[in-house]
Design a protein around this motif. Structure first.
Motif, mmCIF file in Angstrom:
data_model
loop_
_atom_site.group_PDB
_atom_site.id
_atom_site.type_symbol
_atom_site.label_atom_id
_atom_site.label_comp_id
_atom_site.label_asym_id
_atom_site.label_seq_id
_atom_site.Cartn_x
_atom_site.Cartn_y
_atom_site.Cartn_z
ATOM 1 N N UNK A 13 -2.598 -18.759 61.208
ATOM 2 C CA UNK A 13 -1.664 -18.212 60.234
ATOM 3 C C UNK A 13 -1.663 -16.687 60.287
ATOM 4 N N UNK A 14 -2.827 -16.092 60.402
ATOM 5 C CA UNK A 14 -2.932 -14.635 60.506
ATOM 6 C C UNK A 14 -2.219 -14.147 61.765
ATOM 7 N N UNK A 15 -2.355 -14.893 62.858
ATOM 8 C CA UNK A 15 -1.671 -14.513 64.100
ATOM 9 C C UNK A 15 -0.158 -14.522 63.912
ATOM 10 N N UNK A 16 0.361 -15.506 63.198
ATOM 11 C CA UNK A 16 1.802 -15.563 62.933
ATOM 12 C C UNK A 16 2.218 -14.371 62.072
ATOM 13 N N UNK A 17 1.452 -14.074 61.031
ATOM 14 C CA UNK A 17 1.776 -12.928 60.176
ATOM 15 C C UNK A 17 1.754 -11.626 60.969
ATOM 16 N N UNK A 18 0.926 -11.563 61.989
ATOM 17 C CA UNK A 18 0.847 -10.372 62.826
ATOM 18 C C UNK A 18 2.065 -10.156 63.706
ATOM 19 N N UNK A 19 2.908 -11.152 63.837
ATOM 20 C CA UNK A 19 4.096 -11.041 64.685
ATOM 21 C C UNK A 19 5.260 -10.343 63.991
ATOM 22 N N UNK A 20 5.224 -10.262 62.677
ATOM 23 C CA UNK A 20 6.350 -9.699 61.939
ATOM 24 C C UNK A 20 6.389 -8.179 62.037
ATOM 25 N N UNK A 30 11.047 -16.508 65.073
ATOM 26 C CA UNK A 30 11.358 -17.918 65.293
ATOM 27 C C UNK A 30 10.222 -18.517 66.101
ATOM 28 N N UNK A 31 9.587 -19.530 65.548
ATOM 29 C CA UNK A 31 8.559 -20.267 66.280
ATOM 30 C C UNK A 31 9.271 -21.470 66.897
ATOM 31 N N UNK A 32 9.489 -21.404 68.180
ATOM 32 C CA UNK A 32 10.264 -22.434 68.873
ATOM 33 C C UNK A 32 9.501 -23.753 68.980
ATOM 34 N N UNK A 33 10.229 -24.800 69.163
ATOM 35 C CA UNK A 33 9.630 -26.134 69.280
ATOM 36 C C UNK A 33 8.758 -26.256 70.522
ATOM 37 N N UNK A 34 8.902 -25.335 71.469
ATOM 38 C CA UNK A 34 8.083 -25.342 72.683
ATOM 39 C C UNK A 34 6.822 -24.493 72.534
ATOM 40 N N UNK A 35 6.644 -23.869 71.362
ATOM 41 C CA UNK A 35 5.444 -23.054 71.117
ATOM 42 C C UNK A 35 4.224 -23.962 71.034
ATOM 43 N N UNK A 36 3.064 -23.356 71.060
ATOM 44 C CA UNK A 36 1.817 -24.118 70.918
ATOM 45 C C UNK A 36 1.836 -24.873 69.590
ATOM 46 N N UNK A 52 6.842 -17.339 54.107
ATOM 47 C CA UNK A 52 8.002 -17.165 54.985
ATOM 48 C C UNK A 52 9.135 -18.060 54.496
ATOM 49 N N UNK A 53 10.350 -17.728 54.913
ATOM 50 C CA UNK A 53 11.531 -18.396 54.358
ATOM 51 C C UNK A 53 11.919 -19.696 55.043
ATOM 52 N N UNK A 54 11.396 -19.954 56.229
ATOM 53 C CA UNK A 54 11.712 -21.200 56.952
ATOM 54 C C UNK A 54 10.445 -21.764 57.544
ATOM 55 N N UNK A 55 10.434 -23.061 57.748
ATOM 56 C CA UNK A 55 9.215 -23.693 58.275
ATOM 57 C C UNK A 55 8.980 -23.400 59.748
ATOM 58 N N UNK A 56 9.935 -22.737 60.391
ATOM 59 C CA UNK A 56 9.742 -22.323 61.788
ATOM 60 C C UNK A 56 9.846 -20.800 61.929
#
Length: 85
Positions: A13-20, A30-36, A52-56
């Motif tokens: 989760x922290x890694x995702x927050x670091x992408x913004x 956008x976390x694509x369906x082909x992501x890990x 975040x506003x969307x589940x992806x």
């Protein structure tokens, strides 16, 4: 015990927050369906927590922006400390 407090899921989760990009509210991710699978699940958890506003991905909420700021600040400090030694 440290491992029970800081799970691999939390770090994802922290890694995702670091992408913004925190310099603008007009840029999301956008976390694509082909992501890990770990990244996909982390985004869903962040959405469920109201960060975040969307589940992806999508955009940061107000609370999400604050969390991302703290996460990115922490990562900056840790990297700076490592480089300084």
């Amino acid at each position: 015990m440290l491992t029970s407090r800081y799970s691999p899921e939390l770090f994802e989760e922290i890694k995702i927050l670091g992408l913004f990009n925190l310099s603008t509210t007009q840029e999301g991710i956008k976390v694509h369906s082909t992501a890990a699978p770990e990244a996909i699940e982390a985004a869903r958890r962040l959405y469920d927590k109201g960060l975040i506003t969307k589940d992806d991905g999508g955009y940061l909420t107000t609370l999400g922006h604050e969390a991302a700021q703290h996460a990115q600040d922490l990562l900056t400090i840790l990297v700076s400390e490592r480089l300084a030694s």
